[in-house]
Design a protein around this motif. Structure first.
Motif, short mmCIF file in Angstrom:
data_model
loop_
_atom_site.label_atom_id
_atom_site.label_comp_id
_atom_site.label_asym_id
_atom_site.label_seq_id
_atom_site.Cartn_x
_atom_site.Cartn_y
_atom_site.Cartn_z
N HIS A 50 17.46 -6.88 27.22
CA HIS A 50 16.68 -7.32 26.06
C HIS A 50 16.17 -6.17 25.21
O HIS A 50 15.32 -6.37 24.34
CB HIS A 50 15.50 -8.18 26.51
CG HIS A 50 15.92 -9.47 27.16
ND1 HIS A 50 16.28 -10.60 26.43
CD2 HIS A 50 16.04 -9.82 28.46
CE1 HIS A 50 16.59 -11.58 27.27
NE2 HIS A 50 16.45 -11.13 28.49
N GLY A 51 16.68 -4.95 25.46
CA GLY A 51 16.22 -3.80 24.71
C GLY A 51 14.87 -3.31 25.20
O GLY A 51 14.22 -3.92 26.05
N ALA A 52 14.45 -2.18 24.65
CA ALA A 52 13.16 -1.60 25.05
C ALA A 52 12.03 -2.54 24.65
O ALA A 52 11.94 -2.97 23.50
CB ALA A 52 12.99 -0.24 24.38
N GLY A 53 11.18 -2.85 25.62
CA GLY A 53 10.02 -3.70 25.33
C GLY A 53 10.35 -5.15 25.08
O GLY A 53 9.55 -5.87 24.47
N HIS A 54 11.50 -5.61 25.52
CA HIS A 54 11.91 -7.02 25.38
C HIS A 54 11.86 -7.45 23.92
O HIS A 54 11.11 -8.35 23.53
CB HIS A 54 11.01 -7.93 26.23
CG HIS A 54 11.64 -9.27 26.50
ND1 HIS A 54 12.12 -9.62 27.74
CD2 HIS A 54 11.89 -10.34 25.70
CE1 HIS A 54 12.61 -10.85 27.69
NE2 HIS A 54 12.48 -11.31 26.44
N THR A 55 12.66 -6.81 23.09
CA THR A 55 12.66 -7.09 21.64
C THR A 55 13.83 -7.96 21.20
O THR A 55 13.85 -8.43 20.05
CB THR A 55 12.71 -5.77 20.86
OG1 THR A 55 13.86 -5.01 21.27
CG2 THR A 55 11.45 -4.95 21.11
N VAL A 56 14.83 -8.18 22.08
CA VAL A 56 16.02 -8.94 21.69
C VAL A 56 16.04 -10.27 22.44
O VAL A 56 16.10 -10.29 23.67
CB VAL A 56 17.30 -8.15 21.99
CG1 VAL A 56 18.53 -8.91 21.47
CG2 VAL A 56 17.24 -6.75 21.39
N PRO A 57 15.99 -11.41 21.74
CA PRO A 57 16.02 -12.71 22.42
C PRO A 57 17.40 -12.99 23.00
O PRO A 57 18.40 -12.38 22.59
CB PRO A 57 15.67 -13.71 21.30
CG PRO A 57 16.09 -13.03 20.05
CD PRO A 57 15.87 -11.56 20.27
N PRO A 58 17.50 -13.91 23.95
CA PRO A 58 18.76 -14.11 24.68
C PRO A 58 19.94 -14.49 23.79
O PRO A 58 21.07 -14.08 24.06
CB PRO A 58 18.43 -15.23 25.67
CG PRO A 58 17.18 -15.86 25.16
CD PRO A 58 16.43 -14.79 24.47
#
Length: 274
Positions: A50-58
């Protein structure tokens, strides 16, 4: 041989590795940024799904760039982590499931590398989508550590990013699903097309919608992942040394494995992940 860990929700940092460096791989599908380090002499590639810091939704993850980059870096075996909801009372929060089958309910994702052209038309067998050898090593590690690990289960993959309705959950359960998540497809299919051994450690973070009697929240998922993150790391670390040998499974026996050239050395890090 390089191994890889794909970190899902709550697993963003390769703190288990030493001498970590960051590298960005340029692929025909976009860039993928990874971190590469060592564990007990093994070289391991870590990719935050999800990228650094959970920035990309599934539903916006660039699955093709991610898998292509791992293969270009010489990875042969992949252990992916995933946070999932349980469709079975016996699979309580904190339980680990080494899924062996999937049901695909995604809608808008590109699920293949093979789109005609030079690659031609290729139909890849997914009778056994998740590598049995990796699952066996993870199951042995779980038993050695005394963790609640079930080897086998059906992963229902939904489009997201919303959670499922109780009616959908009842349908999935009747179709034979055991856990529900949003990321295993097309990741597992692309890994097979690339000739990689791939397995998913699914950590149950909650009972699915309609089973717990209260609304689901992402914060609840993160809380359970944080509480059980140490056990997840222990499980993977215990299994990694046993994965260093050359595979003897049939995961790479695709009709025409995708031709992926080796990465041409490190690219500048810090570029955005497409």
């Amino acid at each position: 041989m390089r191994l890889a860990i794909i970190g899902g929700t709550g697993v963003y940092d390769p703190a288990i590795l030493e001498d970590v460096r960051e590298e960005t791989v340029v692929t025909p599908y976009g860039r993928a940024t990874v971190r590469i380090g060592t564990f007990r002499g093994l070289e391991v590639v870590f990719l935050a799904r999800h990228g650094a810091g959970h920035t990309v939704p599934p539903h916006r993850i660039n699955y093709r760039a991610n898998i292509y980059a791992l293969a270009a870096l010489g990875v042969r075996r992949v252990v992916a982590t995933a946070a999932v909801g349980s469709l079975r009372r016996a699979l309580a929060p904190g339980h680990f499931v080494l899924v062996d089958q999937f049901l695909d309910f995604t809608k808008n994702r590109v699920a293949t590398f093979f789109e005609g052209g030079e690659q031609g038309v290729v139909h890849v067998d997914v009778t056994e989508p998740y590598c049995p050898e990796i699952r066996a090593r993870l199951a042995e590690a779980g038993a050695a550590l005394g963790l609640a690990v079930t080897n086998g289960g059906v992963y229902v993959c939904t489009e997201g990013p919303r959670f499922e309705t109780p009616a959908e959950i009842r349908m999935f359960e009747r179709l034979g699903g055991d856990v529900v998540g949003m990321t295993s497809v097309p990741e597992v299919v692309l890994a097979r097309e690339a000739g990689l051994c791939y397995a998913t450690v699914a950590m149950v973070t909650n009972y699915a919608a309609g089973m717990a009697g209260q609304p689901l929240t992402h914060e609840e998922v993160l809380e359970v992942m944080a509480a059980n993150g140490a056990n997840l790391r222990r499980l993977i670390l215990e299994a990694l040394p046993g994965l260093a040998a050359a595979p003897t499974c049939r995961c790479a026996a695709t009709p025409a494995p995708l031709r992926i050239p080796a990465a041409q050395g490190p690219h500048p890090s810090g570029e955005p992940q497409s």
